[in-house]
Scaffold this motif. Structure first.
Motif, short mmCIF file in Angstrom:
data_model
loop_
_atom_site.label_atom_id
_atom_site.label_comp_id
_atom_site.label_asym_id
_atom_site.label_seq_id
_atom_site.Cartn_x
_atom_site.Cartn_y
_atom_site.Cartn_z
N ASP A 86 0.83 -1.21 0.00
CA ASP A 86 0.00 0.00 0.00
C ASP A 86 0.86 1.26 0.00
OD1 ASP A 86 -2.28 -1.53 0.02
OD2 ASP A 86 -2.46 -1.53 2.21
N ASN A 87 1.95 1.24 0.79
CA ASN A 87 2.84 2.39 0.84
C ASN A 87 3.47 2.68 -0.52
OD1 ASN A 87 3.12 3.91 3.27
ND2 ASN A 87 3.96 2.09 4.30
N ILE A 88 3.94 1.62 -1.18
CA ILE A 88 4.59 1.79 -2.48
C ILE A 88 3.63 2.40 -3.49
CG2 ILE A 88 5.55 0.56 -4.47
CD1 ILE A 88 6.85 -1.38 -2.48
N GLU A 89 2.43 1.82 -3.58
CA GLU A 89 1.46 2.32 -4.56
C GLU A 89 1.04 3.75 -4.25
OE1 GLU A 89 -1.65 -0.58 -4.47
OE2 GLU A 89 -0.70 -1.83 -6.01
N ARG A 90 0.80 4.05 -2.95
CA ARG A 90 0.33 5.37 -2.57
C ARG A 90 1.38 6.44 -2.87
NH1 ARG A 90 -0.74 4.44 2.35
NH2 ARG A 90 -2.96 4.03 2.06
N PHE A 91 2.63 6.20 -2.45
CA PHE A 91 3.66 7.24 -2.60
C PHE A 91 4.17 7.33 -4.04
CE2 PHE A 91 3.57 6.99 1.97
CZ PHE A 91 3.81 8.30 2.36
N MET A 92 4.07 6.25 -4.79
CA MET A 92 4.42 6.33 -6.21
C MET A 92 3.42 7.23 -6.92
SD MET A 92 5.24 3.17 -8.84
CE MET A 92 6.61 2.54 -7.89
N ASN A 93 2.14 7.13 -6.53
CA ASN A 93 1.10 7.96 -7.15
C ASN A 93 1.18 9.41 -6.68
OD1 ASN A 93 -0.05 5.91 -8.69
ND2 ASN A 93 -1.33 5.22 -6.98
N LYS A 94 1.84 9.64 -5.53
CA LYS A 94 2.01 11.00 -5.03
C LYS A 94 3.21 11.72 -5.66
CE LYS A 94 0.02 10.54 -0.36
NZ LYS A 94 0.34 10.67 1.08
N SER A 95 3.99 10.99 -6.47
CA SER A 95 5.24 11.53 -7.03
C SER A 95 5.10 11.80 -8.52
CB SER A 95 6.39 10.56 -6.78
OG SER A 95 6.52 10.28 -5.40
N TRP A 96 5.71 12.92 -8.95
CA TRP A 96 5.60 13.34 -10.36
C TRP A 96 6.49 12.49 -11.26
CZ3 TRP A 96 8.91 16.88 -13.45
CH2 TRP A 96 8.29 17.25 -14.66
N LYS A 97 7.70 12.23 -10.83
CA LYS A 97 8.64 11.41 -11.61
C LYS A 97 9.11 10.22 -10.78
CE LYS A 97 9.11 13.59 -15.56
NZ LYS A 97 10.36 14.22 -16.01
N ILE A 98 9.42 9.13 -11.48
CA ILE A 98 9.98 7.94 -10.83
C ILE A 98 11.40 7.74 -11.33
CG2 ILE A 98 9.77 5.44 -10.54
CD1 ILE A 98 6.79 5.73 -10.96
N VAL A 99 12.34 7.63 -10.40
CA VAL A 99 13.74 7.34 -10.73
C VAL A 99 14.01 5.89 -10.34
CG1 VAL A 99 16.15 7.87 -10.24
CG2 VAL A 99 14.49 9.72 -10.46
N VAL A 100 14.46 5.09 -11.31
CA VAL A 100 14.71 3.66 -11.08
C VAL A 100 16.21 3.42 -11.10
CG1 VAL A 100 14.22 1.31 -11.84
CG2 VAL A 100 12.53 3.13 -12.23
N ILE A 101 16.75 2.87 -10.00
CA ILE A 101 18.18 2.58 -9.88
C ILE A 101 18.38 1.09 -10.15
CG2 ILE A 101 20.22 2.80 -8.43
CD1 ILE A 101 18.71 5.43 -9.01
N MET A 102 19.02 0.76 -11.27
CA MET A 102 19.13 -0.64 -11.69
C MET A 102 20.54 -1.18 -11.53
SD MET A 102 16.71 -0.56 -15.09
CE MET A 102 17.65 0.80 -15.77
N SER A 103 20.60 -2.46 -11.16
CA SER A 103 21.88 -3.16 -10.97
C SER A 103 21.59 -4.65 -10.96
CB SER A 103 22.53 -2.73 -9.65
OG SER A 103 21.72 -3.14 -8.56
N ASN A 104 22.62 -5.47 -10.80
CA ASN A 104 22.41 -6.92 -10.67
C ASN A 104 21.57 -7.23 -9.44
OD1 ASN A 104 23.62 -8.39 -12.85
ND2 ASN A 104 25.62 -7.74 -12.11
N ASN A 105 21.86 -6.54 -8.34
CA ASN A 105 21.08 -6.76 -7.12
C ASN A 105 19.61 -6.40 -7.33
OD1 ASN A 105 23.34 -7.56 -5.58
ND2 ASN A 105 23.93 -5.42 -5.28
N PHE A 106 19.39 -5.32 -8.07
CA PHE A 106 18.02 -4.90 -8.38
C PHE A 106 17.31 -5.98 -9.20
CE2 PHE A 106 14.89 -2.83 -11.06
CZ PHE A 106 14.24 -1.96 -10.20
N ALA A 107 18.03 -6.53 -10.20
CA ALA A 107 17.42 -7.53 -11.08
C ALA A 107 17.10 -8.82 -10.33
CB ALA A 107 18.37 -7.83 -12.25
N LYS A 108 17.87 -9.13 -9.29
CA LYS A 108 17.64 -10.37 -8.54
C LYS A 108 16.56 -10.23 -7.47
CE LYS A 108 22.07 -10.77 -7.55
NZ LYS A 108 23.34 -11.31 -6.98
N SER A 109 16.15 -9.00 -7.18
CA SER A 109 15.18 -8.77 -6.11
C SER A 109 13.75 -8.93 -6.62
CB SER A 109 15.37 -7.36 -5.54
OG SER A 109 14.29 -7.01 -4.71
#
Length: 421
Positions: A315-338
């Motif tokens: 719920d927190n992720i969906e709510r605060f993502m909708n409250k934000s104008w832009k989304i910055v995604v930080i990608m890496s091997n660790n990110f891909a494995k999560s």
């Protein structure tokens, strides 16, 4: 029927003197099919070996190992066996080799020491190979004198000044009488104006082969051009990240209609930026990225600091993502494995479908290995261009691209950025 495997003692016959292993298309570069050390080990008295129409190994050491036990060999035929070179020690321990036929291969040159101390060879056939030039280092003069037949026909000879020695030698010695198919099958293939001219009719002089010879100029120009291309490619590969950043910023400035975030930001957005990242990358996010963005006056949503206590993570992720104008995604091997991060990628994709792909900025913190790449990430990367950063000027370009990507309007082109520490 063609053989596909040769057992270690298949040729176990000490009295055998002639072996014709021809037209089998046997692939000797597949080392599981035979043992190079033992294949001819038990044929010490073999004098004639014909291996026409097979595929000899590309590894010179394997070829030498195969032939080394055949010390009494007198006639060796290796026609159409995919040979492209001759090993330096090819004639070692072959004191009786009289005839060598290498017709129909791809041999273009050999080391100048190959034929040194070769005294037994009388017939040498390299018809239909890829030989362009014969010069004073190709054969020792003593060998040319002792040969009875030499077949160099149907090779693509270059009629340039480097060939002057050979054509002069043919006119001043008896070698032409030993050449098989001379002169009809000895023709120029280069340059174009001399194509199909017979070598016997090619008569270069000292004047035409002076330093101002256009052939030398052409060759020099080609070599210089090749050097420039290699240099340019090398510079591009080394600086491609900075070049990509600069090109992106150029297009961004051309297309941007407004500089201010607030000019496009509806009042319903509480945050300028929502950052998607995995826990293993939090040090860079918290200590580097967050400081850079907030120094620009941007209000950033980071889950460890801004999420509401007592609420579920989803719920927190969906709510605060909708409250934000832009989304910055930080990608890496660790990110891909999560798994959590992959779930957030799905939300990012949904956000893009609803509001356009310019609603995000992608940062490749560390390059993702192919084994960790997911279909969702692959789709995201294939549809969004990304930039890279190295050091010095590259670092400045990187952060300029990140900030510009966050501040640009939704009508501007998308941006993805690679961060290289």
């Amino acid at each position: 029927m063609k053989l596909t495997k040769i057992e270690n003692r298949a040729f176990n016959c000490v009295s055998l003197r002639k072996l014709e292993f021809i037209q089998n298309d046997f692939r000797f570069h597949d080392y599981d099919r035979f043992d190079a050390k033992s294949i001819f080990r038990f044929l010490p008295n073999l004098t004639t070996l014909d291996m026409t129409r097979n595929y000899l190994p590309k590894d010179e050491n394997i070829l030498l190992k195969m032939l080394s036990p055949l010390n009494n060999l007198q006639k060796l035929t290796l026609q159409k066996t995919s040979l492209s070179t001759l090993p330096d020690n090819f004639f070692k321990d072959k004191p009786f080799l009289h005839t060598l036929s290498l017709q129909g291969n791809s041999i273009s040159r050999w080391n100048s020491t190959l034929f040194h101390n070769v005294t037994s060879l009388k017939i040498f056939n390299v018809n239909g190979n890829s030989i362009n030039l014969i010069n004073e280092t190709s054969f020792p003069e003593s060998m040319l004198a002792s040969l009875e037949k030499l077949d160099l026909s149907l090779n693509p000879f270059w009629c340039i000044c480097n060939h002057k020695w050979f054509v002069d030698y043919l006119r001043t010695s008896e070698l032409s009488s030993k050449l098989v198919n001379w002169p009809g099958y000895y023709q120029c293939s280069f340059p174009e104006k001399l194509k199909r001219v017979k070598l016997v009719d090619y008569m270069p002089t000292e004047e035409t082969c002076s330093d101002s010879d256009p052939t030398n100029i052409i060759i020099g120009s080609v070599l210089f051009g090749a050097f420039l291309i290699i240099l340019i490619v090398g510079v591009f590969l080394k600086c491609q990240n900075n070049i990509r950043n600069a090109v992106y910023l150029y297009h961004l400035h051309r297309r941007r209609q407004r500089r201010s975030v607030r000019s496009d930001l509806p009042g319903t957005y509480e945050f300028d930026v929502y950052v998607v990242y995995c826990a293993d990358d939090r040090k860079w996010v918290h200590e580097v990225l967050l400081k850079r963005l907030e120094d620009e006056g941007l209000k950033v949503c980071i889950h460890y600091r801004d999420f509401e206590l007592g609420e579920g993570i989803v719920d927190n992720i969906e709510r605060f993502m909708n409250k934000s104008w832009k989304i910055v995604v930080i990608m890496s091997n660790n990110f891909a494995k999560s798994e959590w991060c992959q779930w957030e990628v799905n939300l990012v994709q949904e956000r893009r479908r609803r509001r356009g792909k310019n609603a995000m900025v992608l940062i490749m913190l560390k390059q993702i290995n192919s084994k960790h790449m997911t279909s969702a990430l692959r789709t995201l990367l294939y549809t969004t261009p990304y930039l890279s950063q190295t050091k010095g000027l590259g670092k400045k370009l990187f952060w300029t691209a990140v900030i510009s990507g966050v501040k640009k309007s939704y009508n501007d082109p998308p941006v993805a950025v690679s961060y290289i520490a």
